[in-house]
Design a protein around this motif. Structure first.
Motif, short mmCIF file in Angstrom:
data_model
loop_
_atom_site.label_atom_id
_atom_site.label_comp_id
_atom_site.label_asym_id
_atom_site.label_seq_id
_atom_site.Cartn_x
_atom_site.Cartn_y
_atom_site.Cartn_z
N ILE A 1 10.48 101.41 -38.62
CA ILE A 1 9.42 100.89 -39.37
C ILE A 1 8.09 100.52 -39.17
O ILE A 1 6.69 100.77 -39.40
CB ILE A 1 9.84 99.73 -39.64
N LEU A 2 7.68 100.19 -37.19
CA LEU A 2 6.31 100.26 -37.45
C LEU A 2 5.72 101.27 -37.37
O LEU A 2 4.37 101.42 -37.72
CB LEU A 2 6.74 99.32 -35.83
N SER B 1 4.77 101.19 -40.69
CA SER B 1 3.17 100.81 -41.01
C SER B 1 2.13 101.57 -40.40
O SER B 1 0.74 101.17 -40.89
CB SER B 1 3.35 99.43 -40.06
N LEU B 2 2.30 101.99 -39.33
CA LEU B 2 1.22 101.88 -38.68
C LEU B 2 -0.32 103.31 -39.20
O LEU B 2 -0.95 103.67 -39.28
CB LEU B 2 1.13 102.33 -36.91
N LEU B 3 1.32 104.40 -39.26
CA LEU B 3 0.88 105.67 -39.62
C LEU B 3 -0.12 105.35 -41.54
O LEU B 3 -1.04 106.23 -41.72
CB LEU B 3 1.97 106.91 -40.00
N LEU B 4 0.78 104.25 -42.11
CA LEU B 4 0.35 104.63 -43.29
C LEU B 4 -0.64 103.58 -43.50
O LEU B 4 -2.05 103.49 -44.70
CB LEU B 4 1.00 103.68 -44.49
N THR B 5 -1.25 102.81 -42.73
CA THR B 5 -2.99 102.40 -42.49
C THR B 5 -4.01 102.50 -41.92
O THR B 5 -4.46 102.21 -41.85
CB THR B 5 -2.52 100.74 -41.44
N ILE B 6 -3.75 103.36 -40.96
CA ILE B 6 -4.70 104.00 -39.88
C ILE B 6 -4.95 105.73 -40.77
O ILE B 6 -6.38 105.83 -40.61
CB ILE B 6 -3.84 104.26 -38.41
N SER C 1 3.34 95.83 -46.08
CA SER C 1 4.10 95.86 -46.76
C SER C 1 5.47 95.96 -45.44
O SER C 1 6.94 94.95 -44.44
CB SER C 1 5.27 96.20 -47.57
N ALA C 2 5.84 97.25 -44.63
CA ALA C 2 6.48 97.21 -43.64
C ALA C 2 6.40 97.29 -42.48
O ALA C 2 6.93 96.69 -41.78
CB ALA C 2 5.80 99.12 -43.30
N ALA C 3 4.72 96.47 -42.09
CA ALA C 3 4.92 95.50 -40.47
C ALA C 3 4.84 94.44 -41.53
O ALA C 3 6.08 93.51 -40.26
CB ALA C 3 3.29 95.16 -40.78
N ILE C 4 5.53 93.64 -42.50
CA ILE C 4 6.54 92.67 -42.70
C ILE C 4 8.09 92.54 -42.21
O ILE C 4 8.82 92.13 -41.83
CB ILE C 4 5.68 91.74 -44.30
N LEU C 5 8.46 93.74 -42.97
CA LEU C 5 9.74 94.20 -42.70
C LEU C 5 9.60 93.94 -41.36
O LEU C 5 10.48 93.45 -41.62
CB LEU C 5 9.79 95.39 -43.60
N TYR C 6 9.21 94.87 -40.64
CA TYR C 6 9.16 94.38 -39.17
C TYR C 6 8.99 93.32 -38.67
O TYR C 6 10.21 93.47 -37.68
CB TYR C 6 7.60 95.67 -38.35
N ARG C 7 8.83 93.06 -39.07
CA ARG C 7 8.58 91.18 -38.24
C ARG C 7 9.74 90.56 -38.79
O ARG C 7 9.52 89.40 -38.43
CB ARG C 7 7.05 90.91 -38.13
N PHE D 1 18.09 97.95 -42.14
CA PHE D 1 15.87 97.92 -41.41
C PHE D 1 16.09 97.55 -39.48
O PHE D 1 15.60 97.82 -39.43
CB PHE D 1 15.42 97.10 -42.55
N ARG D 2 17.14 96.16 -39.51
CA ARG D 2 16.81 96.35 -38.44
C ARG D 2 16.78 96.83 -36.99
O ARG D 2 16.73 96.96 -35.74
CB ARG D 2 17.68 94.65 -37.70
#
Length: 333
Positions: A206-207, A210-215, A250-256, A199-200
């Motif tokens: 992943i970022l 996250s952006l696509l799924l939220t925006i 969750s994807a944003a948390i996974l990214y960070r 994942f790293r």
């Protein structure tokens, strides 16, 4: 089985599994609880007058509901991990009650045989059959649920002795797995470490996910609100917004994430939402298409494409397939 028989078999299985003596009374209390506080199945139905009613049906002990017992097993493990040891033990005991009763024929099928087998089971000393048992300690949720389902699928035992043996061996498996140390064993930690590194290496994808799924759902909501009342627009897009936001955050948390525990739990939430995103987009798309807002419904199409890509890029590796069902069964710190 008689309440006393349940208690004796539970106590012996706990002793074989090496459970803390302080927890055995809780296990035994749970093993007797379904007779005192039964489980029910609820079903909504429509009357001939067009009214909705709820039908409550008591779950049969000798024909247990595998879905209910799976829920008890998983919930017991979650409480054990959180340190709620007594609650976990009572839930395990409740599960053992159904396991024991599943080995006895239902009285609705043969009441005389049922009563005779219960009497014979109460006369068997479990200490005398231990040497004949084949004890197995499952590791992880997948193995534990497999043992549970296989025991239930065997149906009623052919004799009281077989019923006692099966109850003891399955009870041992449940207790030794659910009430085992919460830390993931080495082989699972190695798989988790590989997934974390995988994942790293894909942080930027992943970022983007996250952006696509939220925006995208928010843009669709804004555009639809310009044409309809905001409440109606929100109701139309709820099937899409809910899973998309959960997966996006969750994807944003996974990214960070910098530790394996956070990464695995976040990845599990994203993975669990993927199919719901597709279902939600289809439902919302059909609603908007039916109202004539074709352009807005098409705007959600990239979510389906991105969801499929996310599965292929992130969750289609062997390590993840091996570990995905075990993430909530262990702690990973």
């Amino acid at each position: 089985m008689y309440a006393r028989t349940h208690e004796i078999l539970t106590r012996e299985a706990a002793r074989l599994a090496g459970v803390d003596e302080k927890l055995i009374p809780e296990l035994c209390l749970g093993a007797k609880s379904p007779d005192l506080a039964p489980d029910y199945d609820y079903e909504v139905y429509l009357t001939h007058r067009g009214r909705l009613r709820v039908r409550r049906t008591r779950i049969k002990h000798h024909e247990p509901n595998p879905g209910l017992l799976k829920k008890y097993v998983v919930e017991a493990r979650h409480r054990w991990i959180k340190g709620r040891r007594e609650e976990a033990a009572r839930l395990v005991g409740r599960t053992l009650h159904y396991i024991g009763d599943s080995a006895i024929i239902s009285p609705s099928k043969d009441e005389e045989l049922h009563d005779r087998m219960e009497r014979e089971c109460s006369r068997i000393d479990p200490r005398n059959v231990i040497r004949d048992l084949s004890l197995f300690k499952p590791v992880g949720k997948r193995e534990t649920l497999r043992v549970l389902v296989e025991s239930l699928e065997k149906g009623p035992a052919s004799s009281a002795l077989e019923a006692v043996k099966r109850t003891l061996s399955t009870s041992f498996s449940m207790i030794s797995s659910i009430l085992s140390p919460p830390t993931a064993p080495r082989e699972f930690r190695e798989l988790g470490g590989r997934c974390h590194e995988y994942f790293r290496e894909r942080r930027w994808f992943i970022l983007l996910l996250s952006l696509l799924l939220t925006i995208l759902p928010l843009i669709a909501l804004i555009l639809l609100s310009l044409e309809l009342k905001p409440v109606i627009a929100l109701a139309s897009l709820i099937p899409t917004i809910t899973p998309s936001m959960i997966a996006g955050v969750s994807a944003a948390i996974l990214y960070r994430s910098r530790d394996m525990s956070t990464a695995l739990y976040s990845a599990r939430r994203v993975y669990g939402m993927l199919h719901w995103i597709i279902i939600g987009v289809v439902i919302s798309g059909l609603i908007m298409f039916g109202m004539g807002y074709v352009a807005i419904s098409i705007l959600l199409a990239p979510e389906i494409i991105m969801t499929i890509i996310a599965y292929l890029r992130l969750f289609n590796i062997l390590e993840w397939k091996e570990i995905k069902d075990e993430v909530d069964w262990f702690t990973w710190k």
